[in-house]
Write a protein that holds these residues in place. Sequence first.
Motif, PDB file in Angstrom:
ATOM      1  N   TYR A 123       0.824  -1.214   0.000  1.00 18.67           N
ATOM      2  CA  TYR A 123       0.000   0.000   0.000  1.00 18.67           C
ATOM      3  C   TYR A 123       0.860   1.267   0.000  1.00 18.67           C
ATOM      4  N   THR A 124       1.937   1.288   0.788  1.00 22.81           N
ATOM      5  CA  THR A 124       2.708   2.536   0.910  1.00 22.81           C
ATOM      6  C   THR A 124       3.265   2.963  -0.443  1.00 22.81           C
ATOM      7  N   GLU A 151       9.628  -3.915  -7.146  1.00 23.33           N
ATOM      8  CA  GLU A 151       9.086  -4.868  -6.157  1.00 23.33           C
ATOM      9  C   GLU A 151       9.842  -6.191  -6.279  1.00 23.33           C
ATOM     10  N   ARG A 152      10.309  -6.679  -5.140  1.00 20.05           N
ATOM     11  CA  ARG A 152      11.101  -7.921  -5.175  1.00 20.05           C
ATOM     12  C   ARG A 152      10.282  -9.125  -5.623  1.00 20.05           C
ATOM     13  N   ALA A 164       2.773  -7.488   3.759  1.00 20.70           N
ATOM     14  CA  ALA A 164       1.634  -7.413   4.687  1.00 20.70           C
ATOM     15  C   ALA A 164       0.369  -6.929   3.989  1.00 20.70           C
ATOM     16  N   SER A 165       0.529  -6.129   2.930  1.00 21.69           N
ATOM     17  CA  SER A 165      -0.654  -5.566   2.259  1.00 21.69           C
ATOM     18  C   SER A 165      -1.535  -6.637   1.611  1.00 21.69           C
ATOM     19  N   ASN A 183      -3.198  -8.937   5.394  1.00 23.13           N
ATOM     20  CA  ASN A 183      -3.602  -8.406   6.713  1.00 23.13           C
ATOM     21  C   ASN A 183      -5.062  -8.698   7.067  1.00 23.13           C
ATOM     22  N   GLY A 184      -5.459  -8.154   8.229  1.00 22.06           N
ATOM     23  CA  GLY A 184      -6.797  -8.425   8.746  1.00 22.06           C
ATOM     24  C   GLY A 184      -7.893  -7.614   8.088  1.00 22.06           C
ATOM     25  N   TRP A 208      -8.639  -4.406   8.376  1.00 21.50           N
ATOM     26  CA  TRP A 208      -9.224  -3.274   9.104  1.00 21.50           C
ATOM     27  C   TRP A 208      -8.680  -2.011   8.472  1.00 21.50           C
ATOM     28  N   VAL A 240      15.665  -4.745  -4.863  1.00 22.50           N
ATOM     29  CA  VAL A 240      16.591  -3.615  -4.727  1.00 22.50           C
ATOM     30  C   VAL A 240      17.649  -4.031  -3.708  1.00 22.50           C
ATOM     31  N   GLY A 251       2.476 -12.875   8.415  1.00 22.76           N
ATOM     32  CA  GLY A 251       3.453 -12.030   7.742  1.00 22.76           C
ATOM     33  C   GLY A 251       4.031 -11.001   8.693  1.00 22.76           C
ATOM     34  N   GLY A 276       0.555  -2.478  13.551  1.00 20.98           N
ATOM     35  CA  GLY A 276      -0.529  -3.222  12.885  1.00 20.98           C
ATOM     36  C   GLY A 276      -1.595  -2.317  12.315  1.00 20.98           C
ATOM     37  N   ASP A 277      -1.254  -1.066  12.039  1.00 16.91           N
ATOM     38  CA  ASP A 277      -2.277  -0.096  11.621  1.00 16.91           C
ATOM     39  C   ASP A 277      -1.982   0.505  10.251  1.00 16.91           C
ATOM     40  N   GLY A 278      -1.406  -0.272   9.356  1.00 13.06           N
ATOM     41  CA  GLY A 278      -0.931   0.320   8.104  1.00 13.06           C
ATOM     42  C   GLY A 278      -1.953   0.409   6.980  1.00 13.06           C
ATOM     43  N   VAL A 279      -3.107  -0.246   7.115  1.00 15.81           N
ATOM     44  CA  VAL A 279      -4.039  -0.236   5.980  1.00 15.81           C
ATOM     45  C   VAL A 279      -4.525   1.191   5.730  1.00 15.81           C
TER      46      VAL A 279
HETATM   47  C1  LIG Z   1      -1.224 -10.717   9.394  1.00 14.09           C
HETATM   48  C2  LIG Z   1      -1.279  -9.217   9.405  1.00 14.09           C
HETATM   49  C3  LIG Z   1      -2.458  -8.585   9.764  1.00 14.09           C
HETATM   50  C4  LIG Z   1      -2.539  -7.188   9.752  1.00 14.09           C
HETATM   51  N1  LIG Z   1      -3.752  -6.607   9.982  1.00 14.09           N
HETATM   52  C5  LIG Z   1      -3.889  -5.266   9.810  1.00 14.09           C
HETATM   53  C6  LIG Z   1      -5.177  -4.663   9.867  1.00 14.09           C
HETATM   54  O1  LIG Z   1      -6.201  -5.334   9.993  1.00 14.09           O
HETATM   55  N2  LIG Z   1      -5.236  -3.306   9.746  1.00 14.09           N
HETATM   56  C7  LIG Z   1      -4.139  -2.537   9.558  1.00 14.09           C
HETATM   57  O2  LIG Z   1      -4.251  -1.309   9.470  1.00 14.09           O
HETATM   58  N3  LIG Z   1      -2.905  -3.109   9.432  1.00 14.09           N
HETATM   59  C8  LIG Z   1      -2.760  -4.446   9.530  1.00 14.09           C
HETATM   60  N4  LIG Z   1      -1.545  -5.021   9.368  1.00 14.09           N
HETATM   61  C9  LIG Z   1      -0.421  -4.169   8.977  1.00 14.09           C
HETATM   62  C10 LIG Z   1      -0.542  -3.728   7.522  1.00 14.09           C
HETATM   63  O3  LIG Z   1      -0.854  -4.839   6.707  1.00 14.09           O
HETATM   64  C11 LIG Z   1       0.776  -3.103   7.081  1.00 14.09           C
HETATM   65  O4  LIG Z   1       1.088  -2.035   7.964  1.00 14.09           O
HETATM   66  C12 LIG Z   1       0.718  -2.539   5.668  1.00 14.09           C
HETATM   67  O5  LIG Z   1       0.245  -3.508   4.764  1.00 14.09           O
HETATM   68  C13 LIG Z   1       2.113  -2.079   5.276  1.00 14.09           C
HETATM   69  O6  LIG Z   1       2.116  -1.751   3.912  1.00 14.09           O
HETATM   70  P1  LIG Z   1       3.521  -1.456   3.235  1.00 14.09           P
HETATM   71  O7  LIG Z   1       3.260  -1.201   1.811  1.00 14.09           O
HETATM   72  O8  LIG Z   1       4.228  -0.397   3.990  1.00 14.09           O
HETATM   73  O9  LIG Z   1       4.367  -2.786   3.446  1.00 14.09           O
HETATM   74  P2  LIG Z   1       4.205  -4.230   2.730  1.00 14.09           P
HETATM   75  O10 LIG Z   1       2.824  -4.489   2.318  1.00 14.09           O
HETATM   76  O11 LIG Z   1       4.862  -5.231   3.621  1.00 14.09           O
HETATM   77  O12 LIG Z   1       5.023  -4.066   1.393  1.00 14.09           O
HETATM   78  C14 LIG Z   1       6.422  -3.983   1.344  1.00 14.09           C
HETATM   79  C15 LIG Z   1       6.825  -4.490  -0.019  1.00 14.09           C
HETATM   80  O13 LIG Z   1       8.220  -4.235  -0.227  1.00 14.09           O
HETATM   81  C16 LIG Z   1       8.765  -5.311  -0.939  1.00 14.09           C
HETATM   82  N5  LIG Z   1      10.209  -5.295  -0.706  1.00 14.09           N
HETATM   83  C17 LIG Z   1      10.829  -5.482   0.475  1.00 14.09           C
HETATM   84  N6  LIG Z   1      12.165  -5.389   0.317  1.00 14.09           N
HETATM   85  C18 LIG Z   1      12.389  -5.116  -0.991  1.00 14.09           C
HETATM   86  C19 LIG Z   1      13.559  -4.911  -1.779  1.00 14.09           C
HETATM   87  N7  LIG Z   1      14.780  -4.974  -1.236  1.00 14.09           N
HETATM   88  N8  LIG Z   1      13.430  -4.669  -3.100  1.00 14.09           N
HETATM   89  C20 LIG Z   1      12.179  -4.594  -3.673  1.00 14.09           C
HETATM   90  N9  LIG Z   1      11.037  -4.796  -2.975  1.00 14.09           N
HETATM   91  C21 LIG Z   1      11.139  -5.048  -1.650  1.00 14.09           C
HETATM   92  C22 LIG Z   1       8.064  -6.516  -0.349  1.00 14.09           C
HETATM   93  O14 LIG Z   1       8.153  -7.644  -1.202  1.00 14.09           O
HETATM   94  C23 LIG Z   1       6.660  -6.009  -0.159  1.00 14.09           C
HETATM   95  O15 LIG Z   1       5.824  -6.279  -1.275  1.00 14.09           O
HETATM   96  C24 LIG Z   1      -1.397  -6.413   9.400  1.00 14.09           C
HETATM   97  C25 LIG Z   1      -0.208  -7.050   9.062  1.00 14.09           C
HETATM   98  C26 LIG Z   1      -0.136  -8.429   9.057  1.00 14.09           C
HETATM   99  C27 LIG Z   1       1.141  -9.108   8.660  1.00 14.09           C
END
Ligand SMILES: Cc1cc2nc3c(=O)[nH]c(=O)nc-3n(C[C@H](O)[C@H](O)[C@H](O)COP(=O)(O)OP(=O)(O)OC[C@H]3O[C@@H](n4cnc5c(N)ncnc54)[C@H](O)[C@@H]3O)c2cc1C
Length: 459
Positions: A39-40, A61-62, A69-70, A73-74, A76, A214, A351, A379-382
Amino acid sequence: MTDYRHLSYWLSGLDEPLTPRPGLPGDTDADVAIVGAGYTGLWTAWYLAEADPTLRVVVLEREIAGYGASGRNGGWCSALFPTSLPALARRHGRDRALAMQRAMHDTVAEVGRVAAAEGIDCDWRAGGTVMLARGEAQLQRARAEVAQAHAHGLTDDDLRLLDAAEAAARCAAEGVRGGTYTPHCAAVHPAKLVRGLARAVERRGVRIHERTPVTALRPGAAVTPAGVVRAPVVVRATEGYTPGLPGQRRTVAPVYSLMVATPPLPEETWARIGLAERETFSDYRHVIVYGQRTADGRLAFGGRGAPYHYASRVRQGFDREPRVFAALRRALGELFPVLGPDVPVTHAWGGPLGVARDWAASVGLDRRTGLAWAGGYVGDGVGTSNLAGRTLADLIRGVESDLTALPWVGHRSPHWEPEPLRWLAMNAGLRVMSSADQSEHRTARPSRRADLFNRFLGH
Ligand SMILES: Cc1cc2nc3c(=O)[nH]c(=O)nc-3n(C[C@H](O)[C@H](O)[C@H](O)COP(=O)(O)OP(=O)(O)OC[C@H]3O[C@@H](n4cnc5c(N)ncnc54)[C@H](O)[C@@H]3O)c2cc1C
């Protein structure tokens, strides 16, 4: 090759091939390089492309979009923020703390707005969250939370106390003594959201290269085995995977959250459980659990409790911890005895999420180096990742806005301690919280140990 469908219930059922997009073909110039297609990374790309369609944005993206986590996740999409309102007020003053919380409230609607505008069918249902108080200790925490929220400027429209009947009318779990309700949350299908977002940014001209790891981030460049993306701004959007990047081992600690899903439950069962508005639900225990009624009538239920792994290692094997899956099934059975003594489960997964040393999420751009980041959402990243994406788009384009004035912008969390201290502290914290839950279950009195630990964390 990884079987991506195996990573979560959500990815398993997607009605689309999970074939990786083409990798980076070689050296490339861009205006913004984004590392990570969760998501970020994708929200940042979306808001950049929307604000200025001429920008050349490349996402690296690797694995595949939604691998992290995206896609697991749960679901929410909440207005929860890892730093509590009182702690924010202590650090930044009451007004700025309230502005942060209000921005989070708006973020929930913003995710729904963009998903609808982009035709992303992510099973969106803005039914709010019911937090159950089961037992006296949990009831005290529910009352304290509402009192604190109101003392800091929120009202019953944001968070209100429920008596036992009101709480049970929303979610008829065993032993409910009361609870709280906030309308600021939507239940979503997380993988449909992230995969739909990837397609939406591509339609807006963003290039996504998958299976492109990366190996180094430096000012002006994201380095991969296939070539270098040269860009004046490089965004780190790698959350729980961040410690794998050179120089980032102690930036965030990956903490595992694990989930299980039941088969679709019959209508008679739902008539007894409730959650008629697909409210997301939890209770006031210390070791966090969270659940949602999915659009296809399952209970998807998760929790912390998995160990932190030495040296912040992240491995696919850590996604599956039979002991934690068994504990989640037990917890579901205790909440909803109607599920029977042997709660049926069709999927189990997990995850890593990212935790900063001071438990504070942050977003920022170092203008000197062009390196930008967002994460530490716990756990609040959505929801929070959407606010991060909008904020990064403003920072990168040099726009000063209400978003760039929020207190989390530019915050630098301290580094985690080196090992073995990090491992000892993380796993000791986990033990304190689970033994506090056990003692509260036995004695019905709030545990002082957990309060002290929370104070130590600055919560
Ligand atoms: C089981 C679970 C339940 C959760 N439930 C909730 C919820 O209900 N509500 C909520 O708000 N949050 C929840 N969270 C947290 C939320 O999912 C995360 O905070 C959010 O998805 C983070 O998004 P992100 O894009 O920052 O990271 P991610 O979704 O983890 O994405 C990071 C991406 O970077 C890629 N990457 C990493 N290293 C490299 C590299 N060197 N080169 C290229 N690509 C790379 C990875 O492959 C990955 O796709 C939960 C998390 C988990 C694991």
